[in-house]
Design a protein around this motif. Structure first.
Motif, PDB file in Angstrom:
ATOM      1  N   LEU A 493      34.569   0.144  -8.197  1.00  0.00           N
ATOM      2  CA  LEU A 493      34.284  -0.738  -9.193  1.00  0.00           C
ATOM      3  C   LEU A 493      34.964  -0.544 -10.194  1.00  0.00           C
ATOM      4  O   LEU A 493      34.989   0.671 -10.854  1.00  0.00           O
ATOM      5  CB  LEU A 493      32.614  -0.645  -9.317  1.00  0.00           C
ATOM      6  N   VAL A 494      35.559  -1.346 -10.869  1.00  0.00           N
ATOM      7  CA  VAL A 494      36.501  -1.279 -12.170  1.00  0.00           C
ATOM      8  C   VAL A 494      35.486  -1.373 -13.293  1.00  0.00           C
ATOM      9  O   VAL A 494      34.885  -2.415 -13.645  1.00  0.00           O
ATOM     10  CB  VAL A 494      37.589  -2.337 -12.256  1.00  0.00           C
ATOM     11  N   GLN A 495      35.512  -0.203 -13.997  1.00  0.00           N
ATOM     12  CA  GLN A 495      34.562  -0.340 -15.194  1.00  0.00           C
ATOM     13  C   GLN A 495      35.122  -0.702 -16.478  1.00  0.00           C
ATOM     14  O   GLN A 495      34.425  -1.340 -17.179  1.00  0.00           O
ATOM     15  CB  GLN A 495      33.776   1.249 -15.382  1.00  0.00           C
ATOM     16  N   VAL A 513      36.169  -5.519  -8.042  1.00  0.00           N
ATOM     17  CA  VAL A 513      35.796  -4.582  -6.799  1.00  0.00           C
ATOM     18  C   VAL A 513      36.976  -4.133  -6.015  1.00  0.00           C
ATOM     19  O   VAL A 513      37.505  -5.106  -5.202  1.00  0.00           O
ATOM     20  CB  VAL A 513      34.520  -4.999  -6.096  1.00  0.00           C
ATOM     21  N   LEU A 514      38.089  -3.047  -6.123  1.00  0.00           N
ATOM     22  CA  LEU A 514      39.010  -2.832  -5.243  1.00  0.00           C
ATOM     23  C   LEU A 514      38.528  -2.580  -3.849  1.00  0.00           C
ATOM     24  O   LEU A 514      37.635  -1.461  -3.904  1.00  0.00           O
ATOM     25  CB  LEU A 514      39.750  -1.639  -5.960  1.00  0.00           C
ATOM     26  N   ARG A 549      36.760 -10.410  -6.895  1.00  0.00           N
ATOM     27  CA  ARG A 549      36.448 -10.799  -8.161  1.00  0.00           C
ATOM     28  C   ARG A 549      35.171 -11.765  -8.201  1.00  0.00           C
ATOM     29  O   ARG A 549      35.248 -12.967  -7.643  1.00  0.00           O
ATOM     30  CB  ARG A 549      37.493 -11.583  -9.249  1.00  0.00           C
ATOM     31  N   ARG A 550      34.110 -11.483  -8.535  1.00  0.00           N
ATOM     32  CA  ARG A 550      32.926 -12.059  -8.267  1.00  0.00           C
ATOM     33  C   ARG A 550      32.718 -11.972  -6.837  1.00  0.00           C
ATOM     34  O   ARG A 550      32.717 -10.891  -6.189  1.00  0.00           O
ATOM     35  CB  ARG A 550      32.544 -13.330  -9.037  1.00  0.00           C
ATOM     36  N   ASP A 551      32.629 -13.135  -6.147  1.00  0.00           N
ATOM     37  CA  ASP A 551      32.470 -13.187  -4.519  1.00  0.00           C
ATOM     38  C   ASP A 551      33.816 -13.679  -4.091  1.00  0.00           C
ATOM     39  O   ASP A 551      34.102 -14.060  -2.738  1.00  0.00           O
ATOM     40  CB  ASP A 551      31.398 -14.136  -4.119  1.00  0.00           C
TER      41      ASP A 551
END
Length: 589
Positions: A493-495, A513-514, A549-551
């Motif tokens: 997860l990219v914070q 989310v990578l 990105r999202r879903d």
């Protein structure tokens, strides 16, 4: 004048509700109010949101009769009575805030900051206070942690604590806790200090007492005397909560139990225990710097709305500088340990690109809307007045050291001025620095401080540290491609994303989310491996990332020259120079 009386009872602990009854003599159209924030924590907390319906009763011929009371603002109530008369107020407070700022009750612990529980009587804030806490005998914990005068009485089915305060502002500066707890006592300069620890833990109280005694003695010696006649460290041990809040003669602390010293603690404290000692050192230092030495306009603080100051970099930043330094001066840690702590603070500064955009005075002023509400863009847009203010204190101390003085001299002068009722404004530090150094240029210190507090000029950290025997080496940062990530069920997860980094330019955002890098399922190790390759080649070509990105599944490529942001590694180059600076305080008193 008759005291204002509060009766707190706990018949609905299962619902985390406190029943409060107030008795006082009301003036016509009397108002009541509750603080919206607590001193030392600069965010509007809206404590009134935890208060239920407030009911008022007048007393006529010994009989209670309902009296109309209505809310006039978010934190104020007003009665409609047109005469002076005795009044009873009853209300409930929901208390389930496990922090050092609020109130929390369950069947094992009662913790109360009166600022979020006890309504104030408008224009009677200077009246004496009597506060009673009634508990039935089924409530087992009997250790009360509080520094207000207290009496205890037992009855057939209940017992009662009776506390008193000189006025409302004194009341709300004294949190209290009732819980099963362990207590240790030590004395410094004939001042009794207590440590009361609640929550499950296996702390080595003997070691903790010895170390805290050294810290307290060092800080009292720094200032010359103490502004209190007793002091309490009120500690709650949990799994992972962390924080502290200063008060006039006590501090409320919440800490991971793993940060407390073990029975097998080595000669030098572990990193976890060092963190706890640093927290204690920080909050204890506030007894002088904040509780006695105050910003202009904070005597007393205005608790209805935000109270702005551009000077939190002094009150929190300078305290942050001293909290670690005191551990060294107290012989709790060695010079090598201190340099490591200093190194961590420097790298927080260098890795925060917000230092190019926000000044220390802006950060202080905007604490109410920014510091306590960080988001994924905070490090790109702003700074911490704790971190950068502490490093400014370091620079100022090193500058004063070159002229045979010390920041300690300034702190003692601030304390002496506070005893005379003086507060701190934007000119105070410069005036005191000029006084102790007698610099040839009358406005030298004013210009120096303005440069580093009112502009985004980089602090001269490495050059000043080199002069006292500390060398520095540039090292790569720990953010691959400018990404701060954490493990996620699907990958990473990219914070947050560093502005102008290669990841930002490619189009990655916070909360992406990578899931794959170059066709391989991504994890921390793989991402760092690709980052190391890019660093060695100074470029990235066609590195494919797949992410959600999202879903929605998306894909992009990293391309371009790769210049990682750098951090520093400190090391001792000249022990003699270093110790001359670190020990200078002993001759500067």
């Amino acid at each position: 004048m008759l005291p204002i009386r509060y009766q707190l009872s706990f018949n609905q602990i299962h619902a985390h509700l406190i029943d409060i009854e107030m008795r006082f003599t009301a003036q016509p159209e009397q108002k009541l109010w509750l603080p919206t924030w607590i001193n030392g924590s600069y965010l509007i907390r809206e404590f009134a949101r935890h208060i239920g319906t407030v009911n008022a009763y007048k007393i006529e011929q010994g009989i209670e009769q309902p009296l109309v009371i209505h809310k006039v603002t978010k934190n104020q109530w007003q009665m409609t009575s047109s005469i002076i008369q005795d009044i009873i107020i009853r209300y409930q407070v929901y208390a389930y805030d496990l922090s050092v700022r609020g109130a929390y009750i369950d069947n094992e612990r009662i913790y109360i900051n009166p600022a979020c529980v006890c309504l104030a009587v408008y224009e009677q804030e200077h009246y004496p206070i009597k506060l009673s806490i009634t508990l039935n005998n089924q409530f087992k914990p009997l250790t009360l942690a509080c520094t207000l005068p207290v009496q205890m009485q037992y009855y057939t089915h209940e017992f009662e604590y009776k506390l008193s305060a000189n006025n409302y502002h004194e009341l709300i500066d004294h949190p209290l806790e009732i819980a099963q707890a362990q207590t240790a006592i030590f004395t410094v300069k004939e001042i009794v200090h207590k440590i009361i620890i609640s929550g499950k833990h296996t702390a080595n109280l003997v070691r903790l007492t010895q170390d805290l005694q050294k810290i307290c003695q060092t800080e009292i010696e720094l200032f010359g005397d103490a502004p209190f006649s007793q002091y309490l460290f009120m500690v709650m041990a949990t799994a992972q909560h962390y924080g502290g809040l200063e008060h006039a003669n006590c501090t409320s602390l919440i800490t991971p139990r793993d940060d407390l010293p073990t029975e097998h603690e080595g000669q030098w404290p572990s990193s976890n225990y060092m963190r706890f000692l640093g927290l204690c050192s920080h909050e204890y230092f506030h007894a002088w710097l904040v509780k006695m030495i105050r910003p202009e306009g904070y005597t007393p603080p205005q608790l209805h709305n935000e109270q702005y100051t551009p000077l939190l970099w002094i009150f929190e930043g300078f305290t942050s500088y001293y909290d670690d330094l005191i551990l060294y001066r107290s012989d709790i840690i060695q010079a090598e340990h201190y340099i490591k702590l200093l190194n961590e603070n420097l790298n927080r500064y260098f890795s925060n690109l917000g230092r190019h955009k926000q000044t220390l005075t802006e950060s202080s002023f905007d604490a109410w809307i920014k510091f306590y509400r960080p988001d994924e863009n905070s490090n790109n847009a702003g700074i911490s007045y704790y971190n950068q203010g502490g490093l400014l204190a370091l620079c100022l101390d090193l500058m004063l050291h070159e002229q045979g003085c010390s920041l300690d001299n300034v702190m003692r002068l601030l304390y002496q001025q506070a005893k005379q009722g003086q507060t701190v404004n934007s000119h105070t530090l410069a005036v005191l620095c000029q006084q102790i150094t007698q610099h040839a240029q009358p406005d030298y210190w004013q210009k120096w401080l303005r440069l580093y507090t009112e502009t985004t000029q980089a602090l001269p950290l490495l050059a000043l540290l080199q002069k006292v025997g500390i060398k520095s080496e540039a090292i790569p940062n720990t953010l691959p491609f400018g990404l701060k990530v954490t493990d996620h069920a699907q990958g990473l997860l990219v914070q947050s994303v560093v502005h102008d980094s290669i990841a930002a330019k490619a189009g990655l955002w916070a909360h992406d989310v990578l899931i794959a890098i170059d066709g391989l399922h991504v994890n921390q190790t793989l991402l760092k491996r690709y980052e190391e390759r890019a660093r060695l080649k100074h470029s990235v070509k066609g590195l494919t990332l797949h992410f959600f990105r999202r879903d929605e599944l998306k894909q992009l490529q990293l391309n371009g020259d790769y210049q990682p942001f750098t951090m520093v590694q400190l090391a001792i180059a000249d022990s003699e120079k270093l110790l001359t600076w670190l020990k200078a305080y002993k001759t500067a008193q």
